[in-house]
Design a protein around this motif. Sequence first.
Motif, PDB file in Angstrom:
ATOM      1  N   MET A  11      -4.177 -15.126  11.441  1.00  0.00           N
ATOM      2  CA  MET A  11      -5.489 -15.376  10.132  1.00  0.00           C
ATOM      3  C   MET A  11      -6.798 -15.647  11.298  1.00  0.00           C
ATOM      4  O   MET A  11      -7.161 -14.890  11.472  1.00  0.00           O
ATOM      5  N   ASP A  30      -6.809 -22.560  20.580  1.00  0.00           N
ATOM      6  CA  ASP A  30      -5.206 -22.700  19.865  1.00  0.00           C
ATOM      7  C   ASP A  30      -4.036 -22.864  20.451  1.00  0.00           C
ATOM      8  O   ASP A  30      -4.229 -23.585  22.295  1.00  0.00           O
ATOM      9  N   LEU A  59      -5.641 -23.853   9.855  1.00  0.00           N
ATOM     10  CA  LEU A  59      -3.790 -23.945  10.296  1.00  0.00           C
ATOM     11  C   LEU A  59      -2.560 -23.957   9.930  1.00  0.00           C
ATOM     12  O   LEU A  59      -2.796 -24.480   9.335  1.00  0.00           O
ATOM     13  N   LYS A 237       6.086 -22.170   0.357  1.00  0.00           N
ATOM     14  CA  LYS A 237       4.944 -23.229   1.060  1.00  0.00           C
ATOM     15  C   LYS A 237       4.066 -23.530  -0.140  1.00  0.00           C
ATOM     16  O   LYS A 237       3.584 -24.309  -0.384  1.00  0.00           O
TER      17      LYS A 237
HETATM   18  P1  NAD Z   1      -0.156 -18.748  12.410  1.00  0.00           P
HETATM   19  O1  NAD Z   1       1.058 -19.919  12.254  1.00  0.00           O
HETATM   20  O2  NAD Z   1      -0.222 -17.228  12.799  1.00  0.00           O
HETATM   21  O3  NAD Z   1      -1.370 -19.416  13.258  1.00  0.00           O
HETATM   22  C1  NAD Z   1      -1.676 -20.783  12.490  1.00  0.00           C
HETATM   23  C2  NAD Z   1      -1.956 -20.836  14.463  1.00  0.00           C
HETATM   24  O4  NAD Z   1      -2.668 -23.025  14.586  1.00  0.00           O
HETATM   25  C3  NAD Z   1      -0.603 -20.946  15.099  1.00  0.00           C
HETATM   26  O5  NAD Z   1      -1.364 -20.119  16.191  1.00  0.00           O
HETATM   27  C4  NAD Z   1      -0.503 -22.946  15.948  1.00  0.00           C
HETATM   28  O6  NAD Z   1      -0.073 -22.080  17.289  1.00  0.00           O
HETATM   29  C5  NAD Z   1      -1.980 -23.785  15.845  1.00  0.00           C
HETATM   30  N1  NAD Z   1      -2.231 -24.767  15.482  1.00  0.00           N
HETATM   31  C6  NAD Z   1      -1.242 -25.113  15.678  1.00  0.00           C
HETATM   32  N2  NAD Z   1      -1.715 -26.620  15.798  1.00  0.00           N
HETATM   33  C7  NAD Z   1      -2.720 -26.854  16.542  1.00  0.00           C
HETATM   34  C8  NAD Z   1      -3.762 -27.735  17.078  1.00  0.00           C
HETATM   35  N3  NAD Z   1      -3.120 -29.509  16.680  1.00  0.00           N
HETATM   36  N4  NAD Z   1      -4.097 -26.572  17.741  1.00  0.00           N
HETATM   37  C9  NAD Z   1      -5.052 -26.111  17.316  1.00  0.00           C
HETATM   38  N5  NAD Z   1      -4.815 -25.358  17.062  1.00  0.00           N
HETATM   39  C10 NAD Z   1      -3.120 -25.168  15.925  1.00  0.00           C
HETATM   40  O7  NAD Z   1      -0.603 -18.541  10.531  1.00  0.00           O
HETATM   41  P2  NAD Z   1      -1.671 -18.346   9.620  1.00  0.00           P
HETATM   42  O8  NAD Z   1      -0.853 -16.648   9.211  1.00  0.00           O
HETATM   43  O9  NAD Z   1      -2.739 -17.761  10.121  1.00  0.00           O
HETATM   44  O10 NAD Z   1      -1.816 -18.715   8.368  1.00  0.00           O
HETATM   45  C11 NAD Z   1      -2.839 -19.650   9.098  1.00  0.00           C
HETATM   46  C12 NAD Z   1      -3.215 -20.449   7.735  1.00  0.00           C
HETATM   47  O11 NAD Z   1      -3.479 -19.415   6.264  1.00  0.00           O
HETATM   48  C13 NAD Z   1      -2.174 -21.116   6.577  1.00  0.00           C
HETATM   49  O12 NAD Z   1      -2.396 -23.073   6.513  1.00  0.00           O
HETATM   50  C14 NAD Z   1      -1.952 -20.169   5.712  1.00  0.00           C
HETATM   51  O13 NAD Z   1      -0.918 -20.699   4.589  1.00  0.00           O
HETATM   52  C15 NAD Z   1      -2.544 -19.719   5.436  1.00  0.00           C
HETATM   53  N6  NAD Z   1      -2.612 -18.496   4.973  1.00  0.00           N
HETATM   54  C16 NAD Z   1      -1.671 -16.893   5.768  1.00  0.00           C
HETATM   55  C17 NAD Z   1      -1.822 -15.497   5.217  1.00  0.00           C
HETATM   56  C18 NAD Z   1      -1.248 -15.103   5.846  1.00  0.00           C
HETATM   57  O14 NAD Z   1      -0.864 -13.721   5.384  1.00  0.00           O
HETATM   58  N7  NAD Z   1      -0.623 -14.964   7.325  1.00  0.00           N
HETATM   59  C19 NAD Z   1      -2.609 -16.208   3.714  1.00  0.00           C
HETATM   60  C20 NAD Z   1      -2.971 -16.868   3.045  1.00  0.00           C
HETATM   61  C21 NAD Z   1      -3.769 -18.122   3.692  1.00  0.00           C
END
Ligand code: NAD
Length: 291
Positions: A11, A30, A59, A237
Motif C-alpha cells: 500500500m 522501509d 505499517l 486481522k
Molecule cells: P505490507 O506488509 O505490504 O507493508 C508494510 C510495510 O511496513 C512492509 O514493507 C514492512 O517492511 C514495513 N515495515 C515494518 N516494520 C517497519 C519499521 N519498523 N520501519 C519501517 N518500515 C517497516 O502491508 P500493506 O498491505 O501495505 O498494508 C499496510 C497497512 O494497510 C496494514 O495496516 C493493512 O492492514 C492496511 N491495509 C491494507 C490493505 C490491503 O489491501 N493490502 C487495505 C486496507 C488497509
Amino acid sequence: MKIGFIGLGNMGAPMAKNLAAAGHDVTGFDVAGTTAEGCTVAASGPEAAAGADAVITMLPNGDILRAVAAELIPAMAPGAVLIDCSTVDVESARAVADQAADAGLLFVDAPVSGGIGGAAGGTLTFMAGGSDDAFAKAVPLFDIMGQKAVHCGDAGAGQAAKICNNMILGITMIGTCEAFALADKLGLDRQKMFDVVSTSSGYSWTMNAYCPAPGVGPTSPADNDYKPGFAAELMLKDLRLSQQAAEAADAATPLGAHATAFYDAFVSGDGKGMDFSAVLPLLAKMTRKDM
Ligand code: NAD
C-alpha cells in the motif's frame, strides 16, 4: 510539502509514488529496503521525518506503529503532522496521538479502504480521526492519494470507523456465502439467486459489488480463482481488531465474534492465501455435521 513516508509495502509504495508524482518532495524508509518511484530513500525513519511538514506511516500493526512513532516523534519539527494510514487498534492510535500532542505535533489516524488497486490509482477512502487543524493539514495529501476523506471525530475515530465497517463486511460475506451454499442444495440457480437478492432486501456490497459466486454479478476475485483481492488474512486481522475494541468497550458483538472465529479457522485451512470470498467453495462442500 516535504513529506516523510515510513512503510513502503504493498500500500505505502504506490501512495508515496502518487505524492511524489503530484510534485511533493517525498523521502521514504522501509526496514525491508523497499523503495517507491520518485522518492528519495533515507537510511532510517527519523532521517526521513527530520524537517518534514508531514510524516505518513503505513505499517503492519499497532505494536510496530508504537515503536516507529516513538522514534519518529522526537525527530519531527513542532507543528508538523503525523498521519498514520495503517489499520491498527484504537488504543495504539490514541496512544500515539497523545505522544504527538505532547511533542507539539498534529496527529491524524487515517486508515483506508480501497486496497492495493485504490492505492495505485489514487482512489482510496480515508477515515480520519484527530483535531480540525490536523485534519485540515492532511486533506491536501488525502486528495492526492484518494477520492474521499471523512473526518470521523477525535483521535482513534478513524480506526473505529474502519473496524466497524470491516466487521460488517466479514459478517455479510459469510452470510452471502451461506445463502449461495443453501441455494445450491435447494436446486436454486446461482444467477437467479443473484438476480433476486441483488434487487431485494438481502442486497449488500458483498452480493452486489463483490459477488463470491464465479460468473455471477460484476467481475470479482471469484472470477480469478479467488486470488486476492482482499486476503482472508487481512479480513481476520480487522475482525480481531473489532473484537479487541469490543472487549475494551464492553460492546456486545455476537456475530462479530462468530465471524472472527470462522475466519480464524478458515485461514489455517482452505482460506490460506485466498480472497476472503473463498468462503463460498468451502461452505458449498460442507454439510451440517461439519458446522
Ligand atoms: P505490507 O506488509 O505490504 O507493508 C508494510 C510495510 O511496513 C512492509 O514493507 C514492512 O517492511 C514495513 N515495515 C515494518 N516494520 C517497519 C519499521 N519498523 N520501519 C519501517 N518500515 C517497516 O502491508 P500493506 O498491505 O501495505 O498494508 C499496510 C497497512 O494497510 C496494514 O495496516 C493493512 O492492514 C492496511 N491495509 C491494507 C490493505 C490491503 O489491501 N493490502 C487495505 C486496507 C488497509
